[in-house]
Design an enzyme around this catalytic site. Structure first.
Site, short mmCIF file in Angstrom:
data_model
loop_
_atom_site.label_atom_id
_atom_site.label_comp_id
_atom_site.label_asym_id
_atom_site.label_seq_id
_atom_site.Cartn_x
_atom_site.Cartn_y
_atom_site.Cartn_z
N GLY A 60 0.83 -1.21 0.00
CA GLY A 60 0.00 0.00 0.00
C GLY A 60 0.86 1.25 0.00
CG PHE A 61 0.43 6.15 0.18
CD1 PHE A 61 1.43 6.65 -0.66
CD2 PHE A 61 -0.04 6.95 1.21
CE1 PHE A 61 1.94 7.92 -0.46
CE2 PHE A 61 0.47 8.21 1.42
CZ PHE A 61 1.46 8.70 0.59
CB ILE A 62 1.44 3.97 4.83
CG1 ILE A 62 0.50 5.18 4.71
CG2 ILE A 62 2.35 4.13 6.04
CD1 ILE A 62 -0.48 5.35 5.87
CG ASP A 90 -0.63 -5.51 0.04
OD1 ASP A 90 -1.73 -5.67 -0.51
OD2 ASP A 90 -0.26 -4.41 0.50
N GLY A 141 -3.57 -2.24 -2.36
CA GLY A 141 -2.15 -1.99 -2.66
C GLY A 141 -1.87 -2.28 -4.13
CG LEU A 192 1.18 -0.11 7.92
CD1 LEU A 192 2.22 -0.66 8.87
CD2 LEU A 192 1.85 0.65 6.80
CE1 TYR A 197 -10.67 1.63 8.25
CE2 TYR A 197 -10.72 3.91 8.99
CZ TYR A 197 -10.03 2.83 8.50
OH TYR A 197 -8.69 2.94 8.26
CE LYS A 236 -7.14 0.58 11.73
NZ LYS A 236 -6.25 -0.41 11.05
#
Ligand code: UDP
Length: 322
Positions: A11-13, A32, A37, A77, A150, A154
């Site tokens: 993914g991005f991070i 992943d 991603g 992540l 969501y 979390k």
């Protein structure tokens, strides 16, 4: 040199974190399922002998049971990301955020490996305080509004993590990220900054949802990566929750105007009612500003890059052909 597992590492991070850890001489294993991603994100280091990629999901307990004994610590992540993604994939989002984290924590505990759990500023819900601290109340809407699921999944991850820390003495740290953005982020799942920049560069209409008076605080990916690595590496941070964000607040209207100005675009701004894009059952946060005193006092971190630098860096990235 350490060996890390990064769940959601394409993914991005996660891909930026992978690159940074590899550059520091560490080994990285990524798992992943490419649900949000991209292989493209890891192509620069796919051939690196210190890097290994598993195309698989954190829902797969068996594969995690094979990988986790081989590594030293886990950056967890993998999660459903993006408000639009979560709203369009409610069941999958709950499953991945709850079961996926359960799997990771259970196995991290089995092999006693340190875990960093990435949580989110969505945790705070509709709390509109000037500056949200880690101990502040969560203000949430009703269960028929998907967005709050969501936040709750979390929060459950955080509860689980803290329970493993307190009951099983599993070394663990939790971070809440506030609108991380920067070069390489895609606008497909919400993510307003890359989306507006793309629209501006094409001189297309900039799509502001609602009245655009809602504000956000955007954090440069490079600042976030530094914080993640330092929090993971610091024993003092174990058992703690940290906000990671940039307190610079901007309204979505002003963001649109700023991007139009910087890109010299002829785009017009339109306001689209939330229900046209998000359906009837949607609520947005009016504002979400991080208080970052805690992370600053623990590891001396504060963000170095402002919104202008974020936009400039995305533009440079796009100019170089992505
Ligand atoms: N937004 C917008 N137009 C878009 C995408 C997002 O006006 O095309 C708004 C969205 O409604 C929210 C803010 O920009 O108020 C930030 O949205 P994003 O999805 O980036 O992150 P969020 O803070 O909602 O998690």
């Amino acid at each position: 040199m350490s060996k890390y597992l990064i769940t959601g590492g394409a993914g991005f991070i996660g891909s930026n974190l992978s690159r940074s850890l590899l550059n520091k001489g560490h080994k990285v294993i990524v798992i992943d399922d490419l649900s949000t991603g991209f292989l493209e994100n890891i192509k620069d280091f796919e051939a690196d002998k210190n890097f290994k990629f598993y195309l698989d999901s954190v829902m797969n307990f068996e594969i995690l049971d094979k990988i986790i004994p081989q590594i030293d610590a886990i950056f967890h992540l993998a999660a459903a990301v993006g408000v639009e993604y979560v709203i369009n994939n409610p069941l999958k989002s709950i499953e991945i955020n709850v079961k996926g984290t359960e799997n990771v924590l259970q196995l991290a505990n089995k092999y006693k490996k340190k875990v960093l759990i990435t949580s989110t500023s969505e945790i705070y819900g509709k709390n509109e305080k000037d500056s949200l601290s880690e101990e502040d109340d969560r203000v949430l809407g009703t269960t028929t509004i998907n967005r709050w699921s969501y936040s709750n999944t979390k929060a459950l991850d955080e509860f689980l993590g803290l329970a493993y820390f307190n009951v099983k003495k599993l070394p663990l740290v939790i971070v809440r990220l506030f609108n991380t953005t920067g070069p390489g982020q895609v606008g497909d799942y919400g993510m307003v900054v890359p989306r507006f920049i793309k629209q501006a560069l094409l001189n297309k209409t900039i799509t502001v949802y609602g009245d655009g008076k809602q504000t956000r605080c955007f954090t440069h990916i490079d600042d976030v990566i530094i914080a993640l690595i330092e929090v993971m590496g610091n024993k003092k941070c174990e058992g703690q929750i940290f906000n990671i964000g940039n307190p610079q607040e901007v309204s979505i209207n002003d963001l649109a105007k700023k991007i139009i100005k910087i890109t010299n675009s002829s785009s017009k701004i339109i306001n689209i009612p939330y229900e046209n894009v998000m359906g009837q059952n949607f609520e947005d946060m009016k504002r979400r500003v991080p208080n970052i005193e805690k992370i600053n006092s623990f590891i001396g971190w504060s963000p170095k890059f402002d919104l202008k630098k974020i936009i400039d860096d995305i533009l440079i990235y796009l100019k170089n052909g992505e």
